[in-house]
Structures are given as C-alpha cells and as structure tokens.
Write a protein that holds these residues in place. Structure first.
Motif, PDB file in Angstrom:
ATOM      1  N   CYS A  48     -40.338  21.730 -10.590  1.00 53.97           N
ATOM      2  CA  CYS A  48     -41.289  20.986  -9.730  1.00 53.97           C
ATOM      3  C   CYS A  48     -42.051  21.585  -9.746  1.00 53.97           C
ATOM      4  N   SER A  49     -41.644  22.933  -9.915  1.00 55.63           N
ATOM      5  CA  SER A  49     -43.287  24.302  -9.344  1.00 55.63           C
ATOM      6  C   SER A  49     -43.502  24.684  -7.768  1.00 55.63           C
ATOM      7  N   GLU A  50     -42.932  23.087  -6.954  1.00 57.77           N
ATOM      8  CA  GLU A  50     -43.036  23.181  -5.761  1.00 57.77           C
ATOM      9  C   GLU A  50     -42.106  24.439  -4.561  1.00 57.77           C
ATOM     10  N   ASP A  51     -42.716  24.406  -3.959  1.00 59.17           N
ATOM     11  CA  ASP A  51     -42.474  25.484  -2.527  1.00 59.17           C
ATOM     12  C   ASP A  51     -41.083  24.552  -2.213  1.00 59.17           C
ATOM     13  N   ILE A  52     -40.090  25.100  -2.005  1.00 58.07           N
ATOM     14  CA  ILE A  52     -37.997  24.370  -1.959  1.00 58.07           C
ATOM     15  C   ILE A  52     -38.711  24.203  -0.134  1.00 58.07           C
ATOM     16  N   VAL A  53     -38.421  23.466   0.226  1.00 57.62           N
ATOM     17  CA  VAL A  53     -37.815  22.971   1.292  1.00 57.62           C
ATOM     18  C   VAL A  53     -37.325  21.975   1.603  1.00 57.62           C
ATOM     19  N   GLY A  54     -36.245  22.567   2.390  1.00 56.62           N
ATOM     20  CA  GLY A  54     -34.298  21.812   2.396  1.00 56.62           C
ATOM     21  C   GLY A  54     -33.839  22.658   2.017  1.00 56.62           C
ATOM     22  N   PRO A  55     -32.471  22.644   1.059  1.00 55.07           N
ATOM     23  CA  PRO A  55     -31.795  23.031   0.685  1.00 55.07           C
ATOM     24  C   PRO A  55     -32.056  23.828  -0.315  1.00 55.07           C
ATOM     25  N   ARG A  56     -31.796  25.313  -0.708  1.00 53.36           N
ATOM     26  CA  ARG A  56     -32.283  25.683  -2.374  1.00 53.36           C
ATOM     27  C   ARG A  56     -30.602  25.911  -2.713  1.00 53.36           C
ATOM     28  N   PHE A  57     -31.179  25.456  -4.181  1.00 51.11           N
ATOM     29  CA  PHE A  57     -29.617  25.650  -5.267  1.00 51.11           C
ATOM     30  C   PHE A  57     -30.027  26.244  -6.227  1.00 51.11           C
ATOM     31  N   LYS A  58     -29.314  27.924  -5.812  1.00 52.53           N
ATOM     32  CA  LYS A  58     -29.688  28.955  -6.771  1.00 52.53           C
ATOM     33  C   LYS A  58     -28.614  28.976  -7.723  1.00 52.53           C
ATOM     34  N   CYS A  59     -28.741  29.223  -8.615  1.00 47.35           N
ATOM     35  CA  CYS A  59     -27.648  28.765 -10.411  1.00 47.35           C
ATOM     36  C   CYS A  59     -26.973  30.656 -10.263  1.00 47.35           C
ATOM     37  N   LEU A  60     -25.835  30.044 -10.428  1.00 46.40           N
ATOM     38  CA  LEU A  60     -25.357  31.475 -10.379  1.00 46.40           C
ATOM     39  C   LEU A  60     -25.014  32.362 -11.517  1.00 46.40           C
ATOM     40  N   HIS A  61     -25.180  31.523 -12.593  1.00 54.09           N
ATOM     41  CA  HIS A  61     -25.054  31.685 -14.159  1.00 54.09           C
ATOM     42  C   HIS A  61     -26.041  32.345 -14.701  1.00 54.09           C
ATOM     43  N   CYS A  62     -27.605  32.123 -13.466  1.00 56.94           N
ATOM     44  CA  CYS A  62     -28.693  32.631 -14.688  1.00 56.94           C
ATOM     45  C   CYS A  62     -29.486  33.736 -13.835  1.00 56.94           C
ATOM     46  N   GLU A  63     -30.079  34.321 -14.095  1.00 54.54           N
ATOM     47  CA  GLU A  63     -30.741  35.228 -12.970  1.00 54.54           C
ATOM     48  C   GLU A  63     -31.188  34.851 -12.228  1.00 54.54           C
ATOM     49  N   ALA A  64     -32.006  33.801 -12.538  1.00 56.15           N
ATOM     50  CA  ALA A  64     -33.136  34.045 -11.088  1.00 56.15           C
ATOM     51  C   ALA A  64     -33.965  32.124 -11.555  1.00 56.15           C
ATOM     52  N   PHE A  65     -33.114  31.354 -10.849  1.00 56.81           N
ATOM     53  CA  PHE A  65     -33.355  30.176 -11.834  1.00 56.81           C
ATOM     54  C   PHE A  65     -32.617  29.723  -9.835  1.00 56.81           C
ATOM     55  N   ASN A  66     -33.658  28.816  -9.594  1.00 56.08           N
ATOM     56  CA  ASN A  66     -33.578  28.075  -8.557  1.00 56.08           C
ATOM     57  C   ASN A  66     -34.036  26.574  -8.585  1.00 56.08           C
ATOM     58  N   VAL A  67     -33.345  25.962  -7.996  1.00 55.27           N
ATOM     59  CA  VAL A  67     -34.410  24.269  -7.641  1.00 55.27           C
ATOM     60  C   VAL A  67     -34.290  23.559  -6.144  1.00 55.27           C
ATOM     61  N   CYS A  68     -35.402  22.598  -5.610  1.00 51.59           N
ATOM     62  CA  CYS A  68     -34.782  21.932  -4.542  1.00 51.59           C
ATOM     63  C   CYS A  68     -34.312  20.889  -4.472  1.00 51.59           C
ATOM     64  N   ILE A  69     -34.070  20.386  -3.486  1.00 52.93           N
ATOM     65  CA  ILE A  69     -33.499  19.412  -3.164  1.00 52.93           C
ATOM     66  C   ILE A  69     -33.622  17.907  -4.235  1.00 52.93           C
ATOM     67  N   ALA A  70     -35.393  17.938  -4.243  1.00 59.80           N
ATOM     68  CA  ALA A  70     -35.735  16.415  -5.228  1.00 59.80           C
ATOM     69  C   ALA A  70     -35.025  16.611  -6.471  1.00 59.80           C
TER      70      ALA A  70
END
Length: 96
Positions: A48-70
């Motif tokens: 969603c390209s928004e700032d991450i507020v709350g838990p951050r989910f980082k993919c362990l398979h991809c070099e740089a992929f993070n998502v917010c809780i929503a």
C-alpha cells in the motif's frame, strides 16, 4: 522380457492443485496491544506504500519485502507467493 516404459512418449505430468488456499492473518490474536502503535520509520509497506505502524511483516524469502498489518490481513495472499514465510517485528529497528 517385459515391456519398458518409454519416457519420451509419456504425457507430461501437470498437477491439478487448484488455487492457493486463502490464509487468515498470521497475527490473529497475538497482535493485540503488542506493537500496535510501533512506527517502523525505516520501512514503507510494499503493497500500500504507507508508513508501517504496528507489527511489520518481513518476507524471509525476498530480499526486501515488508507489509503492514492491514495488507497482511487484506492483500498479502493475493499479491505475494502464499508459501513464503514472514518474520513479525513488534519493535522498531535501529537500522536496516
């Protein structure tokens, strides 16, 4: 002798597995108050390209992929390989 299997004449195997199963958010009840207001200022959600507020989910398979809780709850399994494993960060990081 017996007959021999002819690999070059065999039909190619195509698994019939159907679509990936719909997954529920991995945090469910654990996100609760833990990390709810944590701001991960070094990261934006890759969906969603928004700032991450709350838990951050980082993919362990991809070099740089993070998502917010929503996006973990609403979009992740439709837009990212469902078999990938994510690490959950409840606290902000000092550096990348």
């Amino acid at each position: 002798g017996g007959k021999r299997f002819q690999w070059d004449l065999a039909e190619r195997y195509v698994p019939d597995v159907g679509p990936a199963p719909r997954q529920e958010s991995v945090v469910g009840g654990i996100a609760g108050p833990r990390g709810k207001y944590t701001r991960h200022s070094l990261f934006k959600c890759d969906l969603c390209s928004e700032d991450i507020v709350g838990p951050r989910f980082k993919c362990l398979h991809c070099e740089a992929f993070n998502v917010c809780i929503a996006c973990d709850r609403d979009r992740l399994y439709e837009e990212h390989p469902w078999s990938h494993i994510f690490q959950i960060y409840f606290e902000p990081e000092e550096s990348v």
